[in-house]
Motif scaffolding. Structure first.
Motif, PDB file in Angstrom:
ATOM      1  N   THR A   1       9.246  13.338  -9.629  1.00 22.37           N
ATOM      2  CA  THR A   1       8.137  13.439 -10.595  1.00 22.37           C
ATOM      3  C   THR A   1       7.022  14.338 -10.046  1.00 22.37           C
ATOM      4  N   ARG A   2       6.783  14.259  -8.731  1.00 23.32           N
ATOM      5  CA  ARG A   2       5.769  15.139  -8.151  1.00 23.32           C
ATOM      6  C   ARG A   2       6.187  16.597  -8.308  1.00 23.32           C
ATOM      7  N   ALA A   3       7.467  16.870  -8.133  1.00 24.75           N
ATOM      8  CA  ALA A   3       7.958  18.242  -8.308  1.00 24.75           C
ATOM      9  C   ALA A   3       7.761  18.686  -9.758  1.00 24.75           C
TER      10      ALA A   3
ATOM     11  N   GLU B   1      12.549   9.042  -6.584  1.00 19.26           N
ATOM     12  CA  GLU B   1      12.055   9.231  -7.960  1.00 19.26           C
ATOM     13  C   GLU B   1      10.602   9.720  -7.958  1.00 19.26           C
ATOM     14  N   TYR B   2       9.815   9.328  -6.931  1.00 20.76           N
ATOM     15  CA  TYR B   2       8.445   9.866  -6.795  1.00 20.76           C
ATOM     16  C   TYR B   2       8.499  11.357  -6.503  1.00 20.76           C
ATOM     17  N   ARG B   3       9.376  11.739  -5.572  1.00 21.43           N
ATOM     18  CA  ARG B   3       9.444  13.156  -5.191  1.00 21.43           C
ATOM     19  C   ARG B   3       9.853  14.013  -6.386  1.00 21.43           C
TER      20      ARG B   3
ATOM     21  N   GLY C   1       0.034  -3.672   6.710  1.00 22.34           N
ATOM     22  CA  GLY C   1      -1.269  -3.472   7.339  1.00 22.34           C
ATOM     23  C   GLY C   1      -1.857  -2.102   7.050  1.00 22.34           C
ATOM     24  N   HIS C   2      -1.023  -1.167   6.581  1.00 18.71           N
ATOM     25  CA  HIS C   2      -1.473   0.162   6.154  1.00 18.71           C
ATOM     26  C   HIS C   2      -0.388   0.720   5.238  1.00 18.71           C
ATOM     27  N   GLY C   3      -0.567   1.932   4.733  1.00 21.92           N
ATOM     28  CA  GLY C   3       0.374   2.460   3.758  1.00 21.92           C
ATOM     29  C   GLY C   3       1.778   2.697   4.312  1.00 21.92           C
TER      30      GLY C   3
ATOM     31  N   ALA D   1      -3.645   7.546  -7.853  1.00 19.68           N
ATOM     32  CA  ALA D   1      -4.769   8.497  -7.800  1.00 19.68           C
ATOM     33  C   ALA D   1      -5.062   8.717  -6.327  1.00 19.68           C
ATOM     34  N   ASP D   2      -6.270   9.150  -5.974  1.00 23.54           N
ATOM     35  CA  ASP D   2      -6.615   9.303  -4.559  1.00 23.54           C
ATOM     36  C   ASP D   2      -8.096   9.052  -4.373  1.00 23.54           C
ATOM     37  N   ILE D   3      -8.480   8.604  -3.174  1.00 28.01           N
ATOM     38  CA  ILE D   3      -9.902   8.349  -2.903  1.00 28.01           C
ATOM     39  C   ILE D   3     -10.719   9.649  -2.917  1.00 28.01           C
TER      40      ILE D   3
ATOM     41  N   ASP E   1       2.291  19.728  -8.017  1.00 30.67           N
ATOM     42  CA  ASP E   1       1.783  19.318  -6.700  1.00 30.67           C
ATOM     43  C   ASP E   1       1.066  17.979  -6.844  1.00 30.67           C
ATOM     44  N   PHE E   2       0.581  17.474  -5.706  1.00 32.27           N
ATOM     45  CA  PHE E   2      -0.001  16.131  -5.681  1.00 32.27           C
ATOM     46  C   PHE E   2      -1.207  15.986  -6.612  1.00 32.27           C
ATOM     47  N   LEU E   3      -2.156  16.940  -6.560  1.00 30.19           N
ATOM     48  CA  LEU E   3      -3.350  16.805  -7.403  1.00 30.19           C
ATOM     49  C   LEU E   3      -3.017  16.941  -8.886  1.00 30.19           C
TER      50      LEU E   3
ATOM     51  N   GLY F   1       5.172   6.545  -3.617  1.00 31.71           N
ATOM     52  CA  GLY F   1       4.978   7.570  -2.583  1.00 31.71           C
ATOM     53  C   GLY F   1       6.268   8.269  -2.205  1.00 31.71           C
ATOM     54  N   ARG F   2       6.138   9.116  -1.197  1.00 30.98           N
ATOM     55  CA  ARG F   2       7.224  10.050  -0.870  1.00 30.98           C
ATOM     56  C   ARG F   2       8.488   9.410  -0.338  1.00 30.98           C
ATOM     57  N   TYR F   3       8.450   8.124   0.073  1.00 32.34           N
ATOM     58  CA  TYR F   3       9.686   7.479   0.529  1.00 32.34           C
ATOM     59  C   TYR F   3      10.636   7.251  -0.645  1.00 32.34           C
TER      60      TYR F   3
ATOM     61  N   MET G   1       0.841  -1.203   0.000  1.00 36.68           N
ATOM     62  CA  MET G   1       0.000   0.000   0.000  1.00 36.68           C
ATOM     63  C   MET G   1       0.873   1.248   0.000  1.00 36.68           C
ATOM     64  N   ARG G   2       0.511   2.231  -0.849  1.00 37.67           N
ATOM     65  CA  ARG G   2       1.274   3.473  -1.064  1.00 37.67           C
ATOM     66  C   ARG G   2       2.669   3.202  -1.619  1.00 37.67           C
ATOM     67  N   GLN G   3       2.747   2.137  -2.472  1.00 34.57           N
ATOM     68  CA  GLN G   3       4.081   1.792  -2.988  1.00 34.57           C
ATOM     69  C   GLN G   3       4.671   2.911  -3.845  1.00 34.57           C
TER      70      GLN G   3
ATOM     71  N   ASP H   1     -11.742   1.161   3.066  1.00 36.76           N
ATOM     72  CA  ASP H   1     -12.599   1.723   4.122  1.00 36.76           C
ATOM     73  C   ASP H   1     -11.725   1.989   5.348  1.00 36.76           C
ATOM     74  N   SER H   2     -10.879   2.996   5.215  1.00 38.04           N
ATOM     75  CA  SER H   2      -9.830   3.268   6.203  1.00 38.04           C
ATOM     76  C   SER H   2     -10.376   3.588   7.586  1.00 38.04           C
ATOM     77  N   TRP H   3     -11.605   4.118   7.652  1.00 38.10           N
ATOM     78  CA  TRP H   3     -12.176   4.517   8.943  1.00 38.10           C
ATOM     79  C   TRP H   3     -13.327   3.624   9.382  1.00 38.10           C
TER      80      TRP H   3
HETATM   81  C1  LIG Z   1      -7.649   7.881   3.442  1.00 39.47           C
HETATM   82  C2  LIG Z   1      -7.025   7.794   2.061  1.00 39.47           C
HETATM   83  C3  LIG Z   1      -6.629   8.880   1.227  1.00 39.47           C
HETATM   84  N1  LIG Z   1      -6.123   8.336   0.064  1.00 39.47           N
HETATM   85  C4  LIG Z   1      -6.136   6.969   0.132  1.00 39.47           C
HETATM   86  C5  LIG Z   1      -6.742   6.607   1.350  1.00 39.47           C
HETATM   87  C6  LIG Z   1      -7.063   5.206   1.786  1.00 39.47           C
HETATM   88  C7  LIG Z   1      -5.871   4.447   2.262  1.00 39.47           C
HETATM   89  C8  LIG Z   1      -5.327   4.892   3.582  1.00 39.47           C
HETATM   90  O1  LIG Z   1      -6.005   4.716   4.606  1.00 39.47           O
HETATM   91  O2  LIG Z   1      -4.179   5.386   3.587  1.00 39.47           O
HETATM   92  C9  LIG Z   1      -5.717   5.996  -0.889  1.00 39.47           C
HETATM   93  C10 LIG Z   1      -4.562   6.313  -1.750  1.00 39.47           C
HETATM   94  N2  LIG Z   1      -3.821   7.472  -1.821  1.00 39.47           N
HETATM   95  C11 LIG Z   1      -2.846   7.330  -2.765  1.00 39.47           C
HETATM   96  C12 LIG Z   1      -2.988   6.065  -3.386  1.00 39.47           C
HETATM   97  C13 LIG Z   1      -2.164   5.686  -4.611  1.00 39.47           C
HETATM   98  C14 LIG Z   1      -1.723   4.360  -4.814  1.00 39.47           C
HETATM   99  C15 LIG Z   1      -0.698   3.801  -3.845  1.00 39.47           C
HETATM  100  O3  LIG Z   1      -1.129   3.229  -2.829  1.00 39.47           O
HETATM  101  O4  LIG Z   1       0.513   3.836  -4.173  1.00 39.47           O
HETATM  102  C16 LIG Z   1      -4.038   5.403  -2.724  1.00 39.47           C
HETATM  103  C17 LIG Z   1      -4.563   3.999  -2.926  1.00 39.47           C
HETATM  104  C18 LIG Z   1      -1.826   8.328  -3.115  1.00 39.47           C
HETATM  105  C19 LIG Z   1      -1.512   9.391  -2.153  1.00 39.47           C
HETATM  106  N3  LIG Z   1      -2.404  10.179  -1.463  1.00 39.47           N
HETATM  107  C20 LIG Z   1      -1.729  11.122  -0.740  1.00 39.47           C
HETATM  108  C21 LIG Z   1      -0.329  10.946  -0.974  1.00 39.47           C
HETATM  109  C22 LIG Z   1       0.765  11.827  -0.427  1.00 39.47           C
HETATM  110  C23 LIG Z   1       0.681  13.101  -1.199  1.00 39.47           C
HETATM  111  C24 LIG Z   1       1.991  13.740  -1.520  1.00 39.47           C
HETATM  112  O5  LIG Z   1       2.731  13.255  -2.414  1.00 39.47           O
HETATM  113  O6  LIG Z   1       2.249  14.778  -0.925  1.00 39.47           O
HETATM  114  C25 LIG Z   1      -0.191   9.867  -1.860  1.00 39.47           C
HETATM  115  C26 LIG Z   1       1.077   9.327  -2.460  1.00 39.47           C
HETATM  116  C27 LIG Z   1      -2.350  12.203   0.104  1.00 39.47           C
HETATM  117  C28 LIG Z   1      -3.503  11.839   0.951  1.00 39.47           C
HETATM  118  N4  LIG Z   1      -4.642  11.228   0.507  1.00 39.47           N
HETATM  119  C29 LIG Z   1      -5.481  11.014   1.593  1.00 39.47           C
HETATM  120  C30 LIG Z   1      -4.873  11.551   2.736  1.00 39.47           C
HETATM  121  C31 LIG Z   1      -5.453  11.499   4.144  1.00 39.47           C
HETATM  122  C32 LIG Z   1      -3.647  12.081   2.334  1.00 39.47           C
HETATM  123  C33 LIG Z   1      -2.670  12.867   3.185  1.00 39.47           C
HETATM  124  C34 LIG Z   1      -1.946  11.982   4.110  1.00 39.47           C
HETATM  125  C35 LIG Z   1      -0.646  11.546   3.508  1.00 39.47           C
HETATM  126  O7  LIG Z   1       0.072  12.462   3.076  1.00 39.47           O
HETATM  127  O8  LIG Z   1      -0.337  10.339   3.520  1.00 39.47           O
HETATM  128  C36 LIG Z   1      -6.789  10.340   1.507  1.00 39.47           C
END
Ligand SMILES: Cc1c2[nH]c(c1CCC(=O)O)Cc1[nH]c(c(CCC(=O)O)c1C)Cc1[nH]c(c(CCC(=O)O)c1C)Cc1[nH]c(c(C)c1CCC(=O)O)C2
Length: 346
Positions: free
Chosen positions: A37-39, A33-35, A322-324, A74-76, A43-45, A28-30, A24-26, A206-208
């Motif tokens: 491309t995001r730059a 190369e992600y950082r 178990g989580h991202g 993408a994002d939820i 921004d993220f959106l 991402g910012r860790y 999960m979140r494979q 369903d994170s919550w």
């Molecule tokens: C609750 C939720 C969100 N988004 C998501 C959830 C459910 C999973 C979970 O419980 O973590 C799901 C999600 N968000 C993202 C993905 C992409 C695919 C992946 O998992 O690699 C997926 C599957 C990218 C993201 N979504 C987000 C990032 C970080 C944004 C950045 O690059 O600054 C990424 C890579 C931002 C985000 N998006 C969301 C929040 C609360 C945040 C901010 C918290 C954080 O920074 O981790 C809403």
């Protein structure tokens, strides 16, 4: 093709000698190369809505680690935005949205079938990925589950115990139920389009879910998951669904049957032995490793990874956290986890 895809085999109920793995979140910012491309995207959106760059960050962890599955980047919270909510991200804090707490705000939202123009770039990302991924890699699409998405739409941000959503549910069930229904229908349409664009599996986050108690859990987590899954199964019978009702605890035991999901993803609040005994007999399971091991690494990571693989070795299992993964994780620890699962180290 299915025959070679280990994730699809596990989802079909096969017990494999080595569990397939993704994280999960494979993307991402860790990852540096992600950082980068995001730059480049700004921004993220902007990254989420740029199909070429979103596909690029989805592919980065596949290139670096050879995970067995890739999850659409993408994002939820794009669904609320497609329904007409304002959405922005505050650096260091997280998402912000315009709130839905009144009948008038609810009625101002768009109908569920009006989301596709806004989400067209996401479908394009899926199409690019289905062309560019290695043939053994499974493409997972996803959406948030209605309760989790509603908690953000009602509060306008992430909240520790989802107080505003609980309050609306209890005090204004008419608006709350209308919102849940709108999200449920939009999610069906969104995932249907992801599948048509090439997603081979879909996952519902369903994170919550864990903050729902008693019959509220059945009504607002399990029931909408069941509705979405049954609608998707009617349209796409062969496409497996993973459900992740985080924090379900003992309730994980019933959820394959109650939701119709092919796989239940579990968090780290239950032990792998308990999952083997109570959840895995009903179908494929995924998850469980504490994501903090990706920060701390070492022997504890290796021991815990092996313990989860051993406990779940007698049934269908996809290895995952178990989580991202968190931004402070060390990319070397991810490699150590993968090598441990695949038995190529130590
Ligand atoms: C609750 C939720 C969100 N988004 C998501 C959830 C459910 C999973 C979970 O419980 O973590 C799901 C999600 N968000 C993202 C993905 C992409 C695919 C992946 O998992 O690699 C997926 C599957 C990218 C993201 N979504 C987000 C990032 C970080 C944004 C950045 O690059 O600054 C990424 C890579 C931002 C985000 N998006 C969301 C929040 C609360 C945040 C901010 C918290 C954080 O920074 O981790 C809403």
């Amino acid at each position: 093709m299915t025959a070679n895809k280990t994730i699809l085999r596990a989802l079909a109920g096969e017990t494999l000698p080595t569990p397939p793995i993704w994280m999960m979140r494979q993307a991402g910012r860790y990852l540096p190369e992600y950082r980068a491309t995001r730059a480049e995207a700004g921004d993220f959106l902007s990254l989420c809505y740029n199909p070429e760059l979103a596909a690029e960050v989805t592919l980065q962890p596949i290139r670096r680690y050879g995970f067995d599955a890739s999850i659409l980047f993408a994002d939820i919270l794009l669904v609320p935005q497609a329904l007409g909510a304002d959405l922005w991200f505050v650096t260091g804090e997280g998402p912000r949205l315009s709130t839905i707490t009144t009948k008038a705000e609810m009625e101002a939202l768009k109908p569920a079938d009006a989301i596709h123009d806004h989400l067209a770039p996401i479908y394009e990302t899926v199409r690019i990925l289905s062309r560019e991924l290695p043939e053994e890699t499974t493409l997972i699409g996803f959406a948030g589950a209605p309760w989790t998405v509603a908690t953000y739409m009602i509060a306008g941000k992430g909240t520790p115990v989802q107080g505003p959503a609980h309050a609306l549910k209890d005090e204004n069930p008419e608006v709350f139920n209308a919102l849940m229904e709108r999200i449920t229908l939009a999610t069906i349409e969104y995932l249907d389009m992801q599948i048509k664009a090439g997603a081979e599996v879909v996952k519902l986050f369903d994170s919550w879910a864990g903050s729902l108690e008693g019959t509220d859990f059945d009504r607002y987590s399990t029931e909408p998951l069941r509705q979405i899954i049954s609608a998707l199964k009617a349209r796409h019978p062969g496409v497996p669904v993973i459900a992740f009702p985080r924090g379900a605890g003992a309730r994980f035991a019933n959820l394959h049957a109650a939701t119709g999901a092919d796989c239940i993803a579990v968090d780290d609040g239950v032990s792998a032995e308990w999952v083997a005994e109570h959840v895995q007999p009903h179908g494929c399971v995924q998850g469980n490793l504490k994501s903090s091991h990706m920060v701390t690494g070492g022997d504890a990571l290796v021991q815990e990874t092996r313990a989860i693989c051993d406990a779940l070795s007698k049934g269908p299992h996809i290895f995952n956290l178990g989580h991202g993964i968190t931004p402070d994780a060390d990319p070397e620890n991810v490699q150590l986890m993968i090598d441990t699962v695949r038995g190529t180290r130590g």
